[in-house]
Design a protein around this motif. Sequence first.
Motif, mmCIF file in Angstrom:
data_model
loop_
_atom_site.group_PDB
_atom_site.id
_atom_site.type_symbol
_atom_site.label_atom_id
_atom_site.label_comp_id
_atom_site.label_asym_id
_atom_site.label_seq_id
_atom_site.Cartn_x
_atom_site.Cartn_y
_atom_site.Cartn_z
ATOM 1 N N MET A 155 0.854 -1.157 0.000
ATOM 2 C CA MET A 155 0.000 0.000 0.000
ATOM 3 C C MET A 155 0.902 1.223 0.000
ATOM 4 S SD MET A 155 -3.091 0.981 2.559
ATOM 5 C CE MET A 155 -2.222 1.382 4.034
ATOM 6 N N SER A 156 0.588 2.158 -0.865
ATOM 7 C CA SER A 156 1.352 3.406 -0.890
ATOM 8 C C SER A 156 0.382 4.575 -0.810
ATOM 9 C CB SER A 156 2.207 3.482 -2.155
ATOM 10 O OG SER A 156 1.385 3.526 -3.280
ATOM 11 N N ARG A 157 0.891 5.656 -0.269
ATOM 12 C CA ARG A 157 0.050 6.843 -0.104
ATOM 13 C C ARG A 157 0.627 7.981 -0.923
ATOM 14 N NH1 ARG A 157 -3.043 7.083 5.161
ATOM 15 N NH2 ARG A 157 -3.032 4.946 5.815
ATOM 16 N N TYR A 158 -0.265 8.767 -1.443
ATOM 17 C CA TYR A 158 0.119 9.929 -2.217
ATOM 18 C C TYR A 158 -0.757 11.070 -1.744
ATOM 19 C CZ TYR A 158 0.558 13.097 -6.160
ATOM 20 O OH TYR A 158 0.770 14.195 -6.942
ATOM 21 N N SER A 159 -0.166 12.156 -1.466
ATOM 22 C CA SER A 159 -0.922 13.282 -0.952
ATOM 23 C C SER A 159 -0.992 14.375 -2.004
ATOM 24 C CB SER A 159 -0.261 13.823 0.326
ATOM 25 O OG SER A 159 -1.046 14.848 0.847
ATOM 26 N N ASP A 160 -2.200 14.696 -2.395
ATOM 27 C CA ASP A 160 -2.442 15.804 -3.316
ATOM 28 C C ASP A 160 -2.726 17.024 -2.443
ATOM 29 O OD1 ASP A 160 -2.842 17.201 -5.606
ATOM 30 O OD2 ASP A 160 -4.571 16.051 -6.293
ATOM 31 N N ASP A 161 -2.901 18.170 -3.029
ATOM 32 C CA ASP A 161 -3.138 19.381 -2.237
ATOM 33 C C ASP A 161 -4.402 19.251 -1.385
ATOM 34 O OD1 ASP A 161 -0.878 20.516 -3.279
ATOM 35 O OD2 ASP A 161 -1.960 21.567 -4.871
ATOM 36 N N ASP A 162 -5.493 18.761 -1.996
ATOM 37 C CA ASP A 162 -6.765 18.738 -1.281
ATOM 38 C C ASP A 162 -7.142 17.362 -0.754
ATOM 39 O OD1 ASP A 162 -6.981 21.394 -1.916
ATOM 40 O OD2 ASP A 162 -8.191 21.023 -3.708
ATOM 41 N N ARG A 163 -6.557 16.335 -1.258
ATOM 42 C CA ARG A 163 -7.004 15.002 -0.860
ATOM 43 C C ARG A 163 -5.817 14.032 -0.773
ATOM 44 N NH1 ARG A 163 -9.684 14.549 -6.620
ATOM 45 N NH2 ARG A 163 -7.740 14.274 -7.740
ATOM 46 N N GLU A 164 -6.057 12.971 -0.074
ATOM 47 C CA GLU A 164 -5.047 11.932 0.067
ATOM 48 C C GLU A 164 -5.480 10.729 -0.762
ATOM 49 O OE1 GLU A 164 -3.264 9.115 3.560
ATOM 50 O OE2 GLU A 164 -3.985 11.092 4.094
ATOM 51 N N ILE A 165 -4.577 10.231 -1.591
ATOM 52 C CA ILE A 165 -4.878 9.099 -2.470
ATOM 53 C C ILE A 165 -4.113 7.892 -1.963
ATOM 54 C CG2 ILE A 165 -4.747 8.219 -4.810
ATOM 55 C CD1 ILE A 165 -4.805 11.144 -5.739
ATOM 56 N N ILE A 166 -4.823 6.786 -1.822
ATOM 57 C CA ILE A 166 -4.215 5.542 -1.350
ATOM 58 C C ILE A 166 -4.264 4.524 -2.485
ATOM 59 C CG2 ILE A 166 -4.360 3.666 0.301
ATOM 60 C CD1 ILE A 166 -5.713 5.625 2.211
ATOM 61 N N TYR A 167 -3.114 3.959 -2.802
ATOM 62 C CA TYR A 167 -3.028 2.915 -3.822
ATOM 63 C C TYR A 167 -2.875 1.567 -3.131
ATOM 64 C CZ TYR A 167 -2.078 6.570 -7.245
ATOM 65 O OH TYR A 167 -2.159 7.659 -8.055
ATOM 66 N N LEU A 168 -3.746 0.668 -3.475
ATOM 67 C CA LEU A 168 -3.649 -0.686 -2.954
ATOM 68 C C LEU A 168 -3.069 -1.575 -4.054
ATOM 69 C CD1 LEU A 168 -7.096 -1.091 -1.181
ATOM 70 C CD2 LEU A 168 -4.879 -0.654 -0.138
ATOM 71 N N GLU A 169 -1.987 -2.239 -3.734
ATOM 72 C CA GLU A 169 -1.376 -3.137 -4.695
ATOM 73 C C GLU A 169 -1.615 -4.568 -4.241
ATOM 74 O OE1 GLU A 169 2.713 -2.154 -5.157
ATOM 75 O OE2 GLU A 169 2.288 -0.041 -5.507
ATOM 76 N N ARG A 170 -2.094 -5.361 -5.149
ATOM 77 C CA ARG A 170 -2.360 -6.757 -4.837
ATOM 78 C C ARG A 170 -1.323 -7.622 -5.528
ATOM 79 N NH1 ARG A 170 -8.837 -7.132 -5.851
ATOM 80 N NH2 ARG A 170 -9.408 -5.543 -4.364
ATOM 81 N N GLU A 171 -0.978 -8.698 -4.862
ATOM 82 C CA GLU A 171 -0.098 -9.653 -5.497
ATOM 83 C C GLU A 171 -0.920 -10.428 -6.521
ATOM 84 O OE1 GLU A 171 2.138 -12.135 -2.910
ATOM 85 O OE2 GLU A 171 2.373 -10.549 -1.437
ATOM 86 N N SER A 172 -0.356 -10.606 -7.673
ATOM 87 C CA SER A 172 -1.094 -11.343 -8.699
ATOM 88 C C SER A 172 -1.047 -12.831 -8.354
ATOM 89 C CB SER A 172 -0.487 -11.090 -10.081
ATOM 90 O OG SER A 172 0.833 -11.553 -10.114
#
Length: 128
Positions: free
Chosen positions: A1-18
């Motif tokens: 899981m990685s997090r990315y912070s934009d100016d107004d919102r926080e975006i969370i990326y969920l990575e799944r193992e294939s």
Amino acid sequence: MSRYSDDDREIIYLERESSSVMGPLLVGLALGLGVGLLFAPQSGEETRKALRRKLRRFRAYAGDQVDRLSEQVKDGVDRFRGGEEDEEGETEADETPMSSARAELERRLAAARARRQRAAAGDEEPVA
């Protein structure tokens, strides 16, 4: 899981193992084969004979269907070319340099069809 912070919102990326489907599929196939062999109602020799017999019948059936289809295609091609049949059943299109090769091919197909039918009727292995 990685997090990315934009100016107004926080975006969370969920990575799944294939996950591969092949592993469980192969395990299931092996288990099914093993259980099938344990509870088989016939001996291996009888099963092989039955499978060979069914395969010969299927080959004969498939060969007949292929022959029937090739005859239909041949008739359609003859009609498309506009060849009209004469008394002997030959068409004008058969009077080409390819007619001798075609006649040879039809003779071989008829011989192969006869061998398949004899093999299916007598339950003998056809000779290739």
